[in-house]
Design a protein around this motif. Structure first.
Motif, mmCIF file in Angstrom:
data_model
loop_
_atom_site.group_PDB
_atom_site.id
_atom_site.type_symbol
_atom_site.label_atom_id
_atom_site.label_comp_id
_atom_site.label_asym_id
_atom_site.label_seq_id
_atom_site.Cartn_x
_atom_site.Cartn_y
_atom_site.Cartn_z
ATOM 1 N N LYS A 338 21.685 14.369 7.785
ATOM 2 C CA LYS A 338 21.443 14.181 6.351
ATOM 3 C C LYS A 338 22.529 13.329 5.705
ATOM 4 C CE LYS A 338 18.796 18.407 5.423
ATOM 5 N NZ LYS A 338 18.784 19.709 4.709
ATOM 6 N N ILE A 341 22.127 9.685 6.665
ATOM 7 C CA ILE A 341 20.999 9.112 5.920
ATOM 8 C C ILE A 341 21.400 8.838 4.473
ATOM 9 C CG2 ILE A 341 18.685 9.607 5.019
ATOM 10 C CD1 ILE A 341 18.181 11.177 7.632
ATOM 11 N N ASP A 342 22.129 9.785 3.883
ATOM 12 C CA ASP A 342 22.571 9.618 2.494
ATOM 13 C C ASP A 342 23.495 8.418 2.336
ATOM 14 O OD1 ASP A 342 21.134 11.744 1.537
ATOM 15 O OD2 ASP A 342 22.773 13.186 1.669
ATOM 16 N N LYS A 344 23.618 5.673 4.097
ATOM 17 C CA LYS A 344 22.813 4.444 4.138
ATOM 18 C C LYS A 344 22.055 4.246 2.821
ATOM 19 C CE LYS A 344 22.136 4.439 9.161
ATOM 20 N NZ LYS A 344 21.125 4.537 10.261
ATOM 21 N N ARG A 345 21.538 5.344 2.292
ATOM 22 C CA ARG A 345 20.808 5.246 1.027
ATOM 23 C C ARG A 345 21.732 4.837 -0.114
ATOM 24 N NH1 ARG A 345 19.897 8.801 -3.137
ATOM 25 N NH2 ARG A 345 20.846 10.555 -1.994
ATOM 26 N N TYR A 346 22.946 5.384 -0.128
ATOM 27 C CA TYR A 346 23.885 5.027 -1.195
ATOM 28 C C TYR A 346 24.271 3.554 -1.123
ATOM 29 C CZ TYR A 346 24.392 10.059 -1.924
ATOM 30 O OH TYR A 346 24.150 11.389 -2.179
ATOM 31 N N GLN A 348 22.330 1.122 -0.217
ATOM 32 C CA GLN A 348 21.218 0.405 -0.843
ATOM 33 C C GLN A 348 21.204 0.625 -2.355
ATOM 34 O OE1 GLN A 348 19.275 -1.761 0.785
ATOM 35 N NE2 GLN A 348 20.515 -1.299 2.593
ATOM 36 N N THR A 349 21.525 1.852 -2.769
ATOM 37 C CA THR A 349 21.557 2.154 -4.200
ATOM 38 C C THR A 349 22.617 1.329 -4.911
ATOM 39 O OG1 THR A 349 20.828 4.425 -3.769
ATOM 40 C CG2 THR A 349 21.851 4.003 -5.900
ATOM 41 N N LYS A 402 28.647 8.379 -2.368
ATOM 42 C CA LYS A 402 28.918 7.892 -1.017
ATOM 43 C C LYS A 402 30.284 8.385 -0.542
ATOM 44 C CE LYS A 402 29.641 3.683 1.673
ATOM 45 N NZ LYS A 402 29.748 2.210 1.659
#
Length: 415
Positions: A338, A341-342, A344-346, A348-349, A402
């Motif tokens: 998790k 994944i977070d 990587k998402r941050y 992009q955010t 992040k």
């Protein structure tokens, strides 16, 4: 000359008040002052003493006995009959008992105590890492709220400028009262948002101050760059964490400790063999010395089911320790996936919100100019200002989230 001295004095004074609190300083001070760390250090000392106590069973047990009875009745045979005589009696002696063999009960108990000492040391290290993670969280939260205060102040200044401009335009007959009222309302909203950010900052500062046991000044300077960190997951993070995580190590040692205790409890069924020796001097009606050297065998035949119940209890404790580690392993793997994944998402955010901020700022410049010319409404101006504000705060929040995910991974690594 006087001007030079005055300038130097001003620089010295400003240097004194421009305090900077680094993240490392915060962690070091918390580790030095926090009562949780002191508590775990005492637990390490306690486990060491428990090991010393267990190890003493290997060593000879020496006891000194002495007794004095001012009145004691003795039975003496006289002409085939027994007569009693009252007299005083005195005795002193020393006895030694040395364990020879108890089917590994003592050795297993001592090994379990040593493992328990290792568990205490690992628990101390884990407590230090957890405290460091909490300090990092508070430190990063302070940085986030400092940035939020800065942005909110800028937003409030912008809203106040729009409000004053709207009042002037109303007086000139260019704008309506609705414009003025709407901008005044936005000023109140901005003031409330600034108060909220200030409150959150003060809470984080108060908490960190308690952690480090030191007052943090209002104008403290923080390391803002700690939020903007890159993270590479080229190596097998999961494998590294599963090898170094303190909680998993503690669970493994708990399994070993319970295995040894189970072995020691089973050995209680077989008894023990001890070497014994004693010397006593007895002074009653007669005075004499008593000596004893021998081997003592003690085998429990019936204990009312006590040993059997203790053995089963130790076995269940071992199974519970194994189940706890399996559960921890599963949870840890889930948390690692998790967090990765977070992160990587941050990433992009952050990219999306930075692009949104650039676009919003450009749009805001255009609409501000159009509003002055009467070509845009106050609703459009407030909307784009809101988008720009949210984008700017969003960038900082994404960096903060992040950073927290990276710090959590570092904690799981035991670093």
């Amino acid at each position: 000359m006087k001007k030079g001295l005055l300038a130097i004095s001003i620089l010295l004074v400003s240097g004194l008040y421009a305090q900077k609190l680094t993240l490392k300083q915060s962690i070091d001070k918390a580790l030095l002052n926090h009562p949780d760390i002191k508590s775990f250090m005492l637990k390490v000392e306690l486990s060491q003493k428990s090991y010393d106590s267990s190890f003493s069973a290997y060593l000879p047990q020496v006891n000194l006995q002495a007794n004095y009875n001012p009145l004691q009745t003795f039975a003496l045979p006289v002409n085939g009959l027994f007569r009693t005589v009252d007299d005083d009696s005195f005795g002193v002696g020393v006895s030694v008992r040395q364990k020879i063999w108890d089917f590994s009960k003592t050795s297993s108990t001592i090994k379990a105590s040593k493992v328990d000492e290792d568990i205490s040391k690992l628990s101390l290290e884990d407590a230090k890492e957890l405290l460091a993670y909490r300090v990092k969280s508070l430190y990063s939260l302070m940085i986030l709220q400092q940035e939020a205060i800065r942005v909110r102040k800028k937003d409030l200044q912008t809203k106040e400028a729009f409000y004053n401009q709207a009042k002037a335009l109303v007086q000139q007959g260019i704008k309506t009262k609705a414009d003025e009222s709407r901008f005044l309302s936005s000023v109140y909203v901005a003031q409330d948002a600034l108060a909220l950010a200030t409150s959150l900052y003060e809470k984080a500062k108060t908490s960190l101050s308690l952690y480090i046991n030191e007052k943090i000044e209002d104008d403290i300077e923080l390391e803002k760059e700690v939020l903007k960190r890159s993270y590479s997951s080229d190596i097998d993070i999961e494998k590294e964490i599963l090898q170094t995580n303190y909680q998993l190590k503690i669970d493994s040692l708990n399994i070993e400790k319970n295995r040894l205790l189970h072995k020691a409890t089973k050995a209680s069924n077989y008894g023990s063999i001890d070497a014994i020796a004693s010397y006593n001097h007895i002074d009653t009606l007669n005075s004499y010395d008593s000596k004893l050297v021998g081997i003592n065998l003690n085998i429990p035949l019936y204990s009312g089911g006590k040993i059997s119940a203790q053995t089963q209890k130790a076995k269940i404790s071992l199974q519970l320790a194994q189940a706890k580690k399996a559960s921890k392993l599963l949870t840890l793997k889930e948390d690692i996936e998790k967090l990765l994944i977070d992160i990587k998402r941050y990433d992009q955010t952050i990219k999306a919100r930075e692009a949104q901020l650039d676009a919003a700022n450009e749009t805001k410049k255009v609409l501000d100019a159009r509003y002055k010319e009467g070509l845009a409404t106050y609703i459009e101006v407030l909307d784009v200002a809101s988008v720009a504000l949210n984008a700017e705060l969003g960038v900082v929040e994404a960096y903060y989230q992040k950073s927290m995910a990276i710090d959590q991974i570092e904690y799981l690594k035991g670093r």
